[in-house]
Enzyme design. Structure first.
Site, PDB file in Angstrom:
ATOM      1  N   ARG A  35      43.089  43.389  33.997  1.00 50.59           N
ATOM      2  CA  ARG A  35      42.921  44.090  32.724  1.00 50.59           C
ATOM      3  C   ARG A  35      43.534  45.461  32.939  1.00 50.59           C
ATOM      4  O   ARG A  35      43.050  46.255  33.726  1.00 50.59           O
ATOM      5  CB  ARG A  35      41.449  44.218  32.329  1.00 50.59           C
ATOM      6  CG  ARG A  35      41.262  44.813  30.927  1.00 50.59           C
ATOM      7  CD  ARG A  35      39.790  44.857  30.526  1.00 50.59           C
ATOM      8  NE  ARG A  35      39.646  45.052  29.077  1.00 50.59           N
ATOM      9  CZ  ARG A  35      39.505  46.242  28.475  1.00 50.59           C
ATOM     10  NH1 ARG A  35      39.466  47.341  29.204  1.00 50.59           N
ATOM     11  NH2 ARG A  35      39.390  46.326  27.173  1.00 50.59           N
TER      12      ARG A  35
ATOM     13  N   TYR B  85      39.633  52.038  34.501  1.00 44.73           N
ATOM     14  CA  TYR B  85      40.638  51.183  35.132  1.00 44.73           C
ATOM     15  C   TYR B  85      40.771  51.511  36.613  1.00 44.73           C
ATOM     16  O   TYR B  85      40.713  50.618  37.478  1.00 44.73           O
ATOM     17  CB  TYR B  85      41.970  51.357  34.419  1.00 44.73           C
ATOM     18  CG  TYR B  85      43.136  50.657  35.082  1.00 44.73           C
ATOM     19  CD1 TYR B  85      43.193  49.271  35.140  1.00 44.73           C
ATOM     20  CD2 TYR B  85      44.189  51.381  35.640  1.00 44.73           C
ATOM     21  CE1 TYR B  85      44.259  48.623  35.750  1.00 44.73           C
ATOM     22  CE2 TYR B  85      45.261  50.748  36.242  1.00 44.73           C
ATOM     23  CZ  TYR B  85      45.292  49.371  36.293  1.00 44.73           C
ATOM     24  OH  TYR B  85      46.348  48.740  36.896  1.00 44.73           O
TER      25      TYR B  85
END
Length: 323
Positions: free
Chosen positions: A76, A145
């Site tokens: 992702r 992230y």
């Protein structure tokens, strides 16, 4: 000597597809590529498996049968305009839980080496002049992230200690190359149209890496004995300011960049006012990495210069752009 068998996740992504193309030039390997969407153009040696998406419950036994090396490029990725209510949970599900689930099953199936495509964001978001990030620096991830990638790295290192499966971690900076999308593509479009841009006096320093150089580093890490259980930064080895990057791209396009010397502080203020604060770091901040470890440990230097990488990127853009 028997052929080598690879499992590559993210096979229809920017890096994954280029990696598969490079590996299939060899006659002594086969590739298993789990994909949500089938991609045309792969050679007969690629076994494309239908795949519903990454999570911590994926069953990998069929895909891992006979595999020697896993290259985990799926993730992702960083999202500029986040829409989920809990981004950290979403990043952890794919980048941590799914990664460690795959790696755990790979170790149990006898996979010898697991190559994890991480991110420079594990190191942090910015560097100061003359202080590039190094692979063995203390990590300093800031956003969800980067944190998720760091947690995955930690889990993989623990798994390696427990099972003996070799783990190689690669942290790329911004990847460009033929078929690049997002902001890099926008820059080429602006320059090709001759749009005046207010970036004539940006004095930052940023590392980039062409997809060709990143693929070459990954391929080097597949077999190199010294790569085992190491972490490497990935860049072209040449740093550039935003201003100079635009000039180089314009030159490759056969154009002259019209770059207006607007003060950076004004552009930062405007970006904040219109809700694009995150973009200011990419345009005006510095982010440099040191790849000297790659040379010392692997004997690896980037085969493509920055100018050559940009030339290949621009050629693809010109060959495929819509008239």
């Amino acid at each position: 000597m028997r052929s080598k068998n690879y499992l590559i996740t993210g096979g229809n992504g920017f890096l994954g597809s280029a990696l598969i193309e490079r590996l299939m030039l060899a006659k002594d390997c086969s590739v298993v590529a789990p994909m949500r969407t089938a991609t045309d153009g792969f050679s007969a040696g690629v076994n494309v498996l239908p795949f519903s998406g990454l999570n911590g419950r994926n069953e990998w036994s069929e895909a891992l049968a006979g595999v020697d090396v896993v290259i985990h490029a799926a993730a992702r990725v960083h999202v500029m305009n986040e829409v989920v209510t809990d981004p950290m949970a979403a990043f952890r599900e794919v980048n941590v839980e799914a990664t460690l689930n795959l790696a755990g099953q790979a170790a149990a199936m006898g996979v010898k080496r697991f190559i994890f495509i991480s991110s420079v964001k594990v190191n942090g978001e910015t560097t100061t002049p003359g202080r590039a990030f190094q692979a063995d620096d203390v990590p300093g991830p800031v956003d969800a992230y980067g944190i998720s990638k760091f947690e995955a790295e930690q889990g993989l290192q623990q798994l390696s200690l427990a099972t003996g499966m070799e783990v190689v971690i690669i942290r790329p900076v911004l990847v460009y190359g033929p078929g690049v999308k997002a902001n890099f593509l926008s820059m080429m479009r602006w320059l090709h149209r001759g749009v005046p841009l207010p970036f004539g006096s940006v004095r930052n320093r940023r590392s980039l890496i062409s997809v060709g150089n990143l693929v070459d580093l990954v391929v080097t890490c597949i077999d190199h004995p010294a790569a085992a259980n190491q972490t490497f930064m990935a860049s072209d080895g040449e740093d550039v300011s935003t201003t100079d990057l635009l000039r180089k791209l314009a030159h490759a396009l056969g154009k002259t960049a019209v770059l207006l010397p607007m003060p950076v502080w004004i552009m930062k203020t405007v970006a904040v006012l219109i809700g694009r604060r995150a973009l200011t770091q990419r345009l005006f901040g510095s982010l440099q990495v040191d790849i000297s470890k790659n040379r010392q440990v692997l004997g690896w230097t980037p085969p493509l210069s920055l100018d050559k990488g940009l030339d290949l990127t621009v050629k693809h853009f010109l060959d495929t752009r819509k008239t």
